[in-house]
Design a protein around this motif. Structure first.
Motif, short mmCIF file in Angstrom:
data_model
loop_
_atom_site.label_atom_id
_atom_site.label_comp_id
_atom_site.label_asym_id
_atom_site.label_seq_id
_atom_site.Cartn_x
_atom_site.Cartn_y
_atom_site.Cartn_z
N TRP A 115 33.61 36.70 42.69
CA TRP A 115 33.83 38.10 42.42
C TRP A 115 34.64 38.45 43.71
CZ3 TRP A 115 31.03 40.87 46.16
CH2 TRP A 115 29.85 40.10 46.58
N SER A 119 31.08 34.18 30.59
CA SER A 119 30.03 34.42 31.27
C SER A 119 28.85 34.32 30.46
CB SER A 119 30.12 36.00 31.19
OG SER A 119 30.28 36.55 29.85
N CYS A 173 29.52 32.50 39.84
CA CYS A 173 30.41 33.71 39.64
C CYS A 173 31.20 33.81 40.87
CB CYS A 173 29.59 34.82 39.23
SG CYS A 173 30.40 36.50 39.05
N GLN A 226 29.21 43.28 37.86
CA GLN A 226 30.45 42.98 38.42
C GLN A 226 31.26 42.17 37.46
OE1 GLN A 226 27.81 41.07 41.54
NE2 GLN A 226 29.63 41.68 43.04
N GLN A 227 32.71 42.26 37.67
CA GLN A 227 33.82 41.64 37.13
C GLN A 227 33.85 40.47 38.06
OE1 GLN A 227 35.22 42.45 34.28
NE2 GLN A 227 33.94 44.31 34.10
N GLY A 228 34.16 39.24 37.20
CA GLY A 228 34.39 38.22 38.11
C GLY A 228 34.63 37.03 37.05
N CYS A 281 25.82 38.41 38.59
CA CYS A 281 27.04 39.14 38.28
C CYS A 281 26.95 39.92 37.05
CB CYS A 281 28.34 38.11 38.06
SG CYS A 281 28.77 37.52 39.69
N THR A 324 28.45 33.63 43.74
CA THR A 324 27.05 33.97 43.90
C THR A 324 26.90 32.90 42.43
OG1 THR A 324 27.24 36.34 44.27
CG2 THR A 324 25.20 35.45 43.05
N TYR A 366 25.26 40.50 45.67
CA TYR A 366 25.44 41.90 45.10
C TYR A 366 24.15 42.41 44.65
CZ TYR A 366 26.36 46.19 42.80
OH TYR A 366 26.44 47.40 42.28
#
Length: 537
Positions: A194, A173, A192, A155-157, A152, A203, A46
């Motif tokens: 997601w 995290s 991560c 992003q949420q993951g 990330c 990722t 991403y």
């Protein structure tokens, strides 16, 4: 059906808005930044607009994403269809299921006004497998370490952490190391996971943790030279001055060492001066080489300056003309001659010194040994010609008795004088030798030993040699009267004794009690048993 129509209307609206910006070919986007991302094949990426405002201000903005792949080297517009493997949505670009062909340059155009835009470039490099080139910048820590997952960010993951590719359980995290140490060092990898359009993607990002011990700045300390030291030098000769300062084990960017002459800094460009610097384990060494010492150098003051982060210190060095070595050589020669002279004097008078000091030590440390005589005199009394008989008689009854007994107080046992008529000769000899501290054996040129003889003079010689050579109880003093070519006519035991001890040669000229001959006899004799001394000279 209505939902599908709504999506189509939204897409058309976005397309029209984008077209209105992009078709304005007269607008030149302002180039902003260029970044680089390194990723692994098989993962997903991403990629967000590199600018924070570009990422967050999406209400009144429009975005276009292009890619220039390294394979085709052609610029192409990226679509917005979420069914595509590579697509974008507003400020974010999705590359799902990365492969090596995705390596290339990705360009973001951010239209924040109808006629104003900014352009950002991101170089994406896809690696087939893990490499240290994929590492994010190293983390150098001294105290508590806490660092976030490098991927990330928007992003949420869910997150999984590995250290040197071994799983670290129960992490979020970010990862926290409360007490870092050398054991904490290693490569930390964050994976991560997601979700996008109902599919999970991974990722990863890795970075190395380096532990750095805390250091305390300390003032510099000179190792060389000693302050106010003097170095000898000759005009025209080469001199090397070594300045070495210790600054501690910490890294000191301000630490420096330099040489100065009369307050002026020296450099390698100053004619005959050459500087060479070395640095190792917190020690900075600066070597100053003067190729040719001049008269001005001898009148100058050299100063080494060490500057640390907290203090500046100096040491002074002065060059002095080397003194002539001639006085030193003469001094050494004179000293050697003095020692030689003293050694000769000591050797010459050593015998007198020993004779002078021995009564003192004997008086302090002497113990009674039960002996009656200081010496037992053995000499041949029969089978001698008239000349030899007269010579040995004059020596034994004259010089020997006069000097040792009358003058120095020794007590001697002599046959014919100290034995009584009718005594058992053999028993007498054994008893008197046992009571004597020394044996004086007098050798004459024409003395002989009759092996078949059992006379008293043969028996006392045999018994004395047995006491001296076999039992080692009695010391022997050998006195030779006259010159002798060899000793083959003497008993074997006496010959063996002569090979170990040289006899004292008697000369008529040494009749004085203070002659060297009598000093040597006294040196081999024990301390006198009587304190009475004759007044004879």
């Amino acid at each position: 059906m209505k939902m599908m129509m709504l999506q189509i209307i939204l897409l058309l609206t976005e397309f029209v808005l984008v077209s209105s910006y992009s078709l304005n070919s007269t607008v030149q986007c302002e180039y902003k930044t260029r970044v680089r991302r390194k990723v692994r094949a098989g993962e997903s990426l991403y990629l967000d607009c590199p600018n924070l405002q570009c990422h967050s201000d999406t209400t009144n903005s429009s975005y276009l994403w292009f890619r220039n792949l390294s394979v085709t080297n052609q610029m192409e517009l990226i679509g917005t269809e979420e069914s595509e493997r590579v697509h974008y949505h507003e400020s974010g670009l999705y590359i799902l299921g990365l492969n090596l062909n995705d390596t290339g340059r990705y360009i973001t155009q951010w239209w924040y006004e109808e006629d104003q835009c900014a352009e950002y470039e991101t170089d994406v490099v896809v690696y087939e497998e893990f490499s240290t080139d994929l590492l994010y910048p190293d983390i150098v820590q001294q105290e508590t370490s806490e660092f976030k997952c490098p991927v990330c960010e928007y992003q949420q993951g869910s997150f999984i952490w590995y250290k040197n590719f071994s799983l670290i359980p129960n992490q979020e995290s970010f990862i926290r190391i409360r007490k870092p140490s050398k054991q904490s060092e290693g490569i930390y990898t964050c994976v991560c996971t997601w979700e996008h359009n109902g599919t999970n993607h991974n990722t990863s990002g890795s970075r190395r943790l380096i532990f750095k011990e805390q250091t305390i700045s300390s003032p510099p300390k000179f190792l060389l030279p000693i302050n106010n030291s003097i170095v000898s030098a000759d005009v025209g000769s080469e001199v090397i001055l070594n300045c070495s300062a210790f600054f501690g084990l910490s890294v000191c960017k301000q630490c420096s060492v330099r040489w100065e002459m009369n307050g002026i800094r020296l450099s390698s460009l100053d004619g005959f001066y050459k500087l060479e610097q070395r640095q190792k384990d917190g020690t900075v060494q600066l070597v100053l080489t003067i190729a040719k010492v001049s008269e001005s150098d001898l009148r100058s003051v050299f100063r080494c300056r060490a500057e640390g982060s907290v203090k500046v210190i100096y040491v002074l060095v002065t060059l002095k003309r080397r003194a002539s070595v001639l006085p030193v050589i003469l001094g050494c020669i004179c000293t050697f001659l003095v020692f030689l002279l003293v050694g000769g004097i000591v050797k010459w008078f050593a015998l007198d010194l020993m004779l002078f000091l021995r009564p003192i030590f004997i008086k302090l440390y002497r113990k009674e040994d039960g002996k009656l005589y200081d010496a037992y005199v053995i000499y041949q009394r029969n089978n001698l010609d008239e000349t030899t008989s007269k010579a040995i008689g004059d020596f034994v009854n004259g010089s020997l008795l006069t000097v040792l007994e009358s003058y120095y107080g020794f007590k001697l046992f002599i046959h014919g004088r100290d034995d009584l008529p009718g005594e058992d000769c053999m028993s007498l000899i054994e008893a008197k030798i046992q009571l004597s501290r020394r044996l004086i054996i007098i050798l004459t040129p024409r003395a002989s030993a009759d092996k078949s003889s059992v006379s008293s003079e043969a028996y006392d010689l045999q018994l004395g040699l047995y006491q001296a050579l076999v039992q080692g109880e009695t010391s022997v003093i050998l006195i030779q009267l006259g010159k002798m070519q060899d000793y083959t006519h003497l008993p074997l035991g006496l010959q063996h004794l002569l090979r170990k001890t040289s006899p004292l040669l008697w000369k008529d000229s040494e009749s004085s009690p203070n002659s060297r001959f009598w000093k040597q006899v006294r040196y081999q004799m024990p301390a006198a048993s009587s304190c009475q001394r004759s007044l004879l000279v």
